[in-house]
Design a protein around this motif. Structure first.
Motif, PDB file in Angstrom:
ATOM      1  N   GLU A 170       0.902  -1.153   0.000  1.00 53.49           N
ATOM      2  CA  GLU A 170       0.000   0.000   0.000  1.00 53.49           C
ATOM      3  C   GLU A 170       0.935   1.196   0.000  1.00 53.49           C
ATOM      4  OE1 GLU A 170      -2.728   0.042   3.262  1.00 53.49           O
ATOM      5  OE2 GLU A 170      -3.843  -1.685   2.494  1.00 53.49           O
ATOM      6  N   TYR A 171       0.761   2.067  -0.991  1.00 50.69           N
ATOM      7  CA  TYR A 171       1.698   3.183  -1.135  1.00 50.69           C
ATOM      8  C   TYR A 171       0.949   4.494  -1.335  1.00 50.69           C
ATOM      9  CZ  TYR A 171       0.784   2.873  -6.153  1.00 50.69           C
ATOM     10  OH  TYR A 171       0.164   2.864  -7.374  1.00 50.69           O
ATOM     11  N   LYS A 172       1.695   5.570  -1.137  1.00 55.56           N
ATOM     12  CA  LYS A 172       1.156   6.928  -1.253  1.00 55.56           C
ATOM     13  C   LYS A 172       1.507   7.469  -2.645  1.00 55.56           C
ATOM     14  CE  LYS A 172       2.534   7.321   3.515  1.00 55.56           C
ATOM     15  NZ  LYS A 172       3.613   7.844   4.356  1.00 55.56           N
ATOM     16  N   PRO A 173       0.524   7.583  -3.540  1.00 54.77           N
ATOM     17  CA  PRO A 173       0.823   8.029  -4.898  1.00 54.77           C
ATOM     18  C   PRO A 173       1.345   9.469  -4.974  1.00 54.77           C
ATOM     19  CG  PRO A 173      -1.544   7.764  -4.607  1.00 54.77           C
ATOM     20  CD  PRO A 173      -0.889   7.253  -3.360  1.00 54.77           C
ATOM     21  N   GLU A 174       1.110  10.246  -3.927  1.00 47.14           N
ATOM     22  CA  GLU A 174       1.675  11.600  -3.926  1.00 47.14           C
ATOM     23  C   GLU A 174       3.169  11.584  -3.590  1.00 47.14           C
ATOM     24  OE1 GLU A 174      -0.280  10.705  -0.045  1.00 47.14           O
ATOM     25  OE2 GLU A 174      -1.080  10.800  -2.061  1.00 47.14           O
ATOM     26  N   GLU A 175       3.668  10.440  -3.110  1.00 47.71           N
ATOM     27  CA  GLU A 175       5.088  10.287  -2.771  1.00 47.71           C
ATOM     28  C   GLU A 175       5.878   9.546  -3.852  1.00 47.71           C
ATOM     29  OE1 GLU A 175       6.796  11.296   0.036  1.00 47.71           O
ATOM     30  OE2 GLU A 175       5.042  12.285   0.872  1.00 47.71           O
ATOM     31  N   VAL A 176       5.214   8.665  -4.591  1.00 52.82           N
ATOM     32  CA  VAL A 176       5.890   7.882  -5.636  1.00 52.82           C
ATOM     33  C   VAL A 176       4.881   7.550  -6.737  1.00 52.82           C
ATOM     34  CG1 VAL A 176       5.483   5.622  -4.543  1.00 52.82           C
ATOM     35  CG2 VAL A 176       7.401   5.903  -6.106  1.00 52.82           C
ATOM     36  N   LYS A 177       5.340   7.661  -7.966  1.00 53.81           N
ATOM     37  CA  LYS A 177       4.492   7.308  -9.099  1.00 53.81           C
ATOM     38  C   LYS A 177       4.484   5.790  -9.284  1.00 53.81           C
ATOM     39  CE  LYS A 177       6.576   9.753 -12.193  1.00 53.81           C
ATOM     40  NZ  LYS A 177       6.998  10.523 -13.369  1.00 53.81           N
ATOM     41  N   PHE A 178       3.356   5.276  -9.705  1.00 56.36           N
ATOM     42  CA  PHE A 178       3.230   3.852  -9.962  1.00 56.36           C
ATOM     43  C   PHE A 178       4.291   3.393 -10.960  1.00 56.36           C
ATOM     44  CE2 PHE A 178       1.402   0.265 -12.348  1.00 56.36           C
ATOM     45  CZ  PHE A 178       1.241  -0.639 -11.312  1.00 56.36           C
ATOM     46  N   GLU A 179       4.516   4.191 -11.990  1.00 59.26           N
ATOM     47  CA  GLU A 179       5.507   3.843 -13.004  1.00 59.26           C
ATOM     48  C   GLU A 179       6.901   3.668 -12.409  1.00 59.26           C
ATOM     49  OE1 GLU A 179       2.105   5.907 -15.012  1.00 59.26           O
ATOM     50  OE2 GLU A 179       3.258   6.252 -13.190  1.00 59.26           O
ATOM     51  N   ASP A 180       7.231   4.461 -11.395  1.00 61.97           N
ATOM     52  CA  ASP A 180       8.539   4.331 -10.742  1.00 61.97           C
ATOM     53  C   ASP A 180       8.638   3.013  -9.964  1.00 61.97           C
ATOM     54  OD1 ASP A 180       9.299   6.781 -11.785  1.00 61.97           O
ATOM     55  OD2 ASP A 180       8.759   7.886  -9.973  1.00 61.97           O
ATOM     56  N   LEU A 181       7.547   2.608  -9.332  1.00 62.76           N
ATOM     57  CA  LEU A 181       7.527   1.313  -8.650  1.00 62.76           C
ATOM     58  C   LEU A 181       7.736   0.180  -9.652  1.00 62.76           C
ATOM     59  CD1 LEU A 181       4.457   1.821  -6.268  1.00 62.76           C
ATOM     60  CD2 LEU A 181       6.868   1.812  -5.604  1.00 62.76           C
ATOM     61  N   VAL A 182       7.049   0.260 -10.785  1.00 63.51           N
ATOM     62  CA  VAL A 182       7.142  -0.792 -11.791  1.00 63.51           C
ATOM     63  C   VAL A 182       8.544  -0.841 -12.394  1.00 63.51           C
ATOM     64  CG1 VAL A 182       6.263  -1.606 -14.014  1.00 63.51           C
ATOM     65  CG2 VAL A 182       4.670  -0.760 -12.285  1.00 63.51           C
TER      66      VAL A 182
END
Length: 162
Positions: free
Chosen positions: A62-74
């Motif tokens: 569970e992550y905070k999208p205002e802190e990291v973009k989904f694309e960066d996680l992927v």
């Protein structure tokens, strides 16, 4: 604060957890290791290791999208394991060690497919990563949670590849 969730299968979940927590600690609200993508209810580690359940070892975030973009996680997911090996990461072999992204929204699916295409020139071989809708997540046994934090000498085959 809005939260989003995703599950990544990148081989052994111990290393996947260690790498993601180290890289994205401020952006993560909750992290657990467990099982997803199979057919049986409430599988145990022993069940999953038989290859009969169809589950993958995954890291649920569970992550905070205002802190990291989904694309960066992927993109990080693709960097920290070998997405070109089918059902294998290092010494770990079996369908439970497959490369997989389990998405929760259609936007995540599209983003994961785009990143997969974009990074294909950075890896040798064809990317075999499964991109599938999230199914029920089953939390792994307590001794698997934060395993490498609690056992610093434990086995981990993950590394950054570019």
């Amino acid at each position: 604060m809005s939260l989003q969730k995703v599950a990544f299968g990148a081989g052994c979940f111990w290393g996947t957890e260690k790498f993601f927590v180290k890289q994205f600690a401020k952006a993560i609200n909750q992290v657990k290791v467990g099982y997803m993508g199979g057919s049986s209810k409430n599988p145990s580690y022993r069940d999953v290791c038989t290859g009969q359940t169809g589950h993958a070892e995954v890291l649920y975030l569970e992550y905070k999208p205002e802190e990291v973009k989904f694309e960066d996680l992927v993109e990080y997911f693709f960097r920290m394991h070998d997405p070109t090996t089918l059902n294998r990461q290092g010494n770990d072999q079996g369908t439970q060690y497959r490369s997989a992204i389990f998405y929760y929204t259609e936007e995540q699916k599209a983003a994961a497919e785009k990143v997969k295409k974009d990074i294909s020139s950075k890896v040798k071989g064809e990317i075999v990563t499964e991109i599938a809708p999230a199914s029920e997540f089953y939390v792994a046994e307590d001794y698997h949670q934060k395993y490498l934090e609690n056992n610093p000498g434990g086995y981990c085959n993950h590394r950054l590849r570019w």
